[in-house]
Design a protein around this motif. Structure first.
Motif, PDB file in Angstrom:
ATOM      1  N   LEU A  56       0.685  -1.477   0.129  1.00  0.00           N
ATOM      2  CA  LEU A  56       0.112   0.079   0.003  1.00  0.00           C
ATOM      3  C   LEU A  56       0.850   0.902  -0.213  1.00  0.00           C
ATOM      4  N   SER A  57       1.277   1.062   0.821  1.00  0.00           N
ATOM      5  CA  SER A  57       2.818   2.648   1.225  1.00  0.00           C
ATOM      6  C   SER A  57       3.207   2.642  -0.978  1.00  0.00           C
ATOM      7  N   TYR A  58       3.547   1.571  -1.041  1.00  0.00           N
ATOM      8  CA  TYR A  58       4.333   1.815  -2.703  1.00  0.00           C
ATOM      9  C   TYR A  58       3.699   2.043  -3.636  1.00  0.00           C
ATOM     10  N   LEU A  59       2.180   1.862  -3.615  1.00  0.00           N
ATOM     11  CA  LEU A  59       0.806   2.249  -3.992  1.00  0.00           C
ATOM     12  C   LEU A  59       0.816   3.631  -4.169  1.00  0.00           C
ATOM     13  N   GLY A  60       1.041   3.697  -2.580  1.00  0.00           N
ATOM     14  CA  GLY A  60       0.248   5.689  -2.744  1.00  0.00           C
ATOM     15  C   GLY A  60       1.966   6.367  -3.063  1.00  0.00           C
ATOM     16  N   VAL A  61       3.394   5.815  -2.599  1.00  0.00           N
ATOM     17  CA  VAL A  61       3.973   7.306  -3.422  1.00  0.00           C
ATOM     18  C   VAL A  61       4.549   7.528  -4.577  1.00  0.00           C
ATOM     19  N   ALA A  62       3.758   6.135  -5.452  1.00  0.00           N
ATOM     20  CA  ALA A  62       3.164   6.145  -6.955  1.00  0.00           C
ATOM     21  C   ALA A  62       2.696   7.104  -7.518  1.00  0.00           C
ATOM     22  N   MET A  63       1.219   7.126  -6.156  1.00  0.00           N
ATOM     23  CA  MET A  63       0.098   7.827  -6.884  1.00  0.00           C
ATOM     24  C   MET A  63       0.343   8.956  -6.714  1.00  0.00           C
ATOM     25  N   ILE A  64       1.253   9.579  -5.091  1.00  0.00           N
ATOM     26  CA  ILE A  64       1.854  10.453  -5.557  1.00  0.00           C
ATOM     27  C   ILE A  64       2.465  11.486  -6.627  1.00  0.00           C
ATOM     28  N   VAL A  65       3.196  10.678  -7.183  1.00  0.00           N
ATOM     29  CA  VAL A  65       4.510  11.347  -8.077  1.00  0.00           C
ATOM     30  C   VAL A  65       3.238  11.461  -9.404  1.00  0.00           C
ATOM     31  N   PHE A  66       2.240  10.320  -9.806  1.00  0.00           N
ATOM     32  CA  PHE A  66       1.879  10.082 -10.993  1.00  0.00           C
ATOM     33  C   PHE A  66       0.667  11.567 -10.851  1.00  0.00           C
ATOM     34  N   SER A  67       0.464  12.352  -9.598  1.00  0.00           N
ATOM     35  CA  SER A  67      -0.876  12.158  -9.558  1.00  0.00           C
ATOM     36  C   SER A  67      -1.323  13.963 -10.348  1.00  0.00           C
ATOM     37  N   HIS A  68      -0.471  14.596 -10.863  1.00  0.00           N
ATOM     38  CA  HIS A  68      -0.879  15.998 -11.415  1.00  0.00           C
ATOM     39  C   HIS A  68      -1.138  14.712 -13.027  1.00  0.00           C
ATOM     40  N   ARG A  69      -0.716  13.857 -13.765  1.00  0.00           N
ATOM     41  CA  ARG A  69      -1.123  13.382 -14.485  1.00  0.00           C
ATOM     42  C   ARG A  69      -2.824  12.021 -14.379  1.00  0.00           C
ATOM     43  N   LEU A  70      -2.676  11.665 -12.798  1.00  0.00           N
ATOM     44  CA  LEU A  70      -4.032  10.936 -11.901  1.00  0.00           C
ATOM     45  C   LEU A  70      -5.506  10.683 -11.599  1.00  0.00           C
ATOM     46  N   PHE A  71      -5.275  12.271 -11.190  1.00  0.00           N
ATOM     47  CA  PHE A  71      -6.379  12.113 -10.753  1.00  0.00           C
ATOM     48  C   PHE A  71      -7.047  13.428 -12.140  1.00  0.00           C
ATOM     49  N   PRO A  72      -6.850  14.286 -12.493  1.00  0.00           N
ATOM     50  CA  PRO A  72      -7.402  15.163 -13.374  1.00  0.00           C
ATOM     51  C   PRO A  72      -8.063  13.595 -14.787  1.00  0.00           C
ATOM     52  N   MET A  73      -7.561  12.393 -15.094  1.00  0.00           N
ATOM     53  CA  MET A  73      -7.986  11.539 -15.669  1.00  0.00           C
ATOM     54  C   MET A  73      -9.356  10.725 -15.089  1.00  0.00           C
ATOM     55  N   VAL A  74      -8.906  10.529 -14.169  1.00  0.00           N
ATOM     56  CA  VAL A  74      -9.763   9.270 -12.343  1.00  0.00           C
ATOM     57  C   VAL A  74     -11.343  10.342 -12.828  1.00  0.00           C
ATOM     58  N   SER A  75     -11.110  11.556 -11.743  1.00  0.00           N
ATOM     59  CA  SER A  75     -12.541  12.419 -12.274  1.00  0.00           C
ATOM     60  C   SER A  75     -11.826  13.649 -11.001  1.00  0.00           C
ATOM     61  N   ASP A  76     -13.169  14.640 -11.570  1.00  0.00           N
ATOM     62  CA  ASP A  76     -12.624  15.910 -11.235  1.00  0.00           C
ATOM     63  C   ASP A  76     -12.753  16.258  -9.894  1.00  0.00           C
ATOM     64  N   HIS A  77     -13.818  15.080  -9.317  1.00  0.00           N
ATOM     65  CA  HIS A  77     -14.224  15.783  -8.068  1.00  0.00           C
ATOM     66  C   HIS A  77     -12.866  15.031  -6.872  1.00  0.00           C
ATOM     67  N   TRP A  78     -12.043  14.189  -7.627  1.00  0.00           N
ATOM     68  CA  TRP A  78     -11.166  13.338  -6.736  1.00  0.00           C
ATOM     69  C   TRP A  78      -9.666  13.927  -6.783  1.00  0.00           C
ATOM     70  N   SER A  79      -9.125  13.833  -5.483  1.00  0.00           N
ATOM     71  CA  SER A  79      -8.420  15.033  -4.884  1.00  0.00           C
ATOM     72  C   SER A  79      -7.081  14.103  -4.981  1.00  0.00           C
ATOM     73  N   LEU A  80      -5.274  14.562  -4.624  1.00  0.00           N
ATOM     74  CA  LEU A  80      -4.560  13.981  -4.209  1.00  0.00           C
ATOM     75  C   LEU A  80      -5.225  14.039  -2.935  1.00  0.00           C
ATOM     76  N   TYR A  81      -5.318  14.358  -1.891  1.00  0.00           N
ATOM     77  CA  TYR A  81      -5.590  14.758  -0.586  1.00  0.00           C
ATOM     78  C   TYR A  81      -6.645  13.782  -0.644  1.00  0.00           C
ATOM     79  N   ASP A  82      -7.848  12.602  -1.380  1.00  0.00           N
ATOM     80  CA  ASP A  82      -8.532  11.936  -1.312  1.00  0.00           C
ATOM     81  C   ASP A  82      -7.796  10.674  -1.189  1.00  0.00           C
TER      82      ASP A  82
END
Length: 261
Positions: A56-82
């Motif tokens: 889960l920690s590896y998933l979290g750190v990768a999610m943060i690195v890709f956050s500028h691409r990942l969250f706009p792609m997933v939904s306008d209502h989801w953020s890195l904080y979420d």
């Protein structure tokens, strides 16, 4: 020392092309480095590196690195904080069923590592996108500080900088590292237009030089607390990814905090 130099040369020959290409190739490489760094931190804390909490920690750190691409792609209502909160909730659920193999301190280290390592490499990707000349300035300042502090500290270093954390570092070496970094920064800014005022960038270079040394000491303090010499052995002569990127991660987190990227 020769092994250290050889590793540095090969690492730069490998890393620089990715840095120049940028975009997805660089971001994927940085995500891999961030996951390896997180793996090293997990092992330093003696958490099982392939447990669900670690994964889960590896998933979290990768999610943060890709956050500028990942969250706009997933939904306008989801953020890195979420996303980070979601990982934290899963870590706490895992804590309940781990039969004391994963405790509250492990959750804290996992969260700290995710935020610290992930934000550092994420800020690197953003700065590469927005101003590669400023990124190179920061890299040159960190490298110059490291080399200057080492060489000058060996020659004239006497007063210990932080003996309880890193006995080999000296005040003279630290100041010498800043001085060398400022010379390198001034030369770079004379030759390269970063698009920002010269004196502002020179002041930023001084901050980066000091911050880089703080990052080095932070990692030394973590290793000393857990009684380990190096974070890993991936880079002969340097140790692990956290050993090599300790200054850069701290600087990039600071760059993110002061909103340079």
């Amino acid at each position: 020392m020769n092994q250290r130099i050889i590793t540095t040369v090969f690492a730069l020959l490998f890393f620089i092309p990715f840095l120049l290409i940028g975009s997805w190739p660089l971001e994927i490489l940085l995500a891999v480095l961030a996951i390896i760094g997180m793996y090293e931190l997990i092992k330093i804390k003696s958490i099982q590196p392939y447990s669900l909490g670690a994964l889960l920690s590896y998933l979290g750190v990768a999610m943060i690195v890709f956050s500028h691409r990942l969250f706009p792609m997933v939904s306008d209502h989801w953020s890195l904080y979420d996303g980070v909160l979601g990982i934290v909730l899963l870590l706490f659920v895992y804590l309940l069923f781990s039969k004391q193999d994963y405790d509250v301190e492990d959750v804290s280290v996992s969260l700290m590592g995710m935020l610290y390592v992930g934000t550092g490499f994420h800020a690197f990707t953003l700065l590469r996108e927005r101003n590669i000349h400023l990124l190179f300035l920061i890299l040159f300042v960190i490298w110059a500080t490291d080399s200057g502090a080492y060489l000058i500290g060996r020659k004239i270093g006497k007063k210990k900088l932080a003996p309880a954390i890193s006995p080999n570092k000296t005040v003279e070496g630290s100041l010498g590292g800043v001085a060398v970094a400022m010379l390198v920064a001034a030369l770079y800014l004379t030759l390269v237009n970063t698009g920002l005022p010269f004196w502002t960038m020179l002041a930023l270079a001084a901050v980066v030089s000091v911050a880089g040394q703080l990052g080095d000491l932070v990692e030394s303090a973590i290793k000393r607390h857990y009684g380990v010499k190096d974070s890993g052995s991936l880079l002969p002569g340097h140790g692990g990814i956290l050993d090599r990127f300790d200054s850069l991660i701290f600087v990039m987190v600071l760059i993110s905090v002061i909103n340079v990227v």
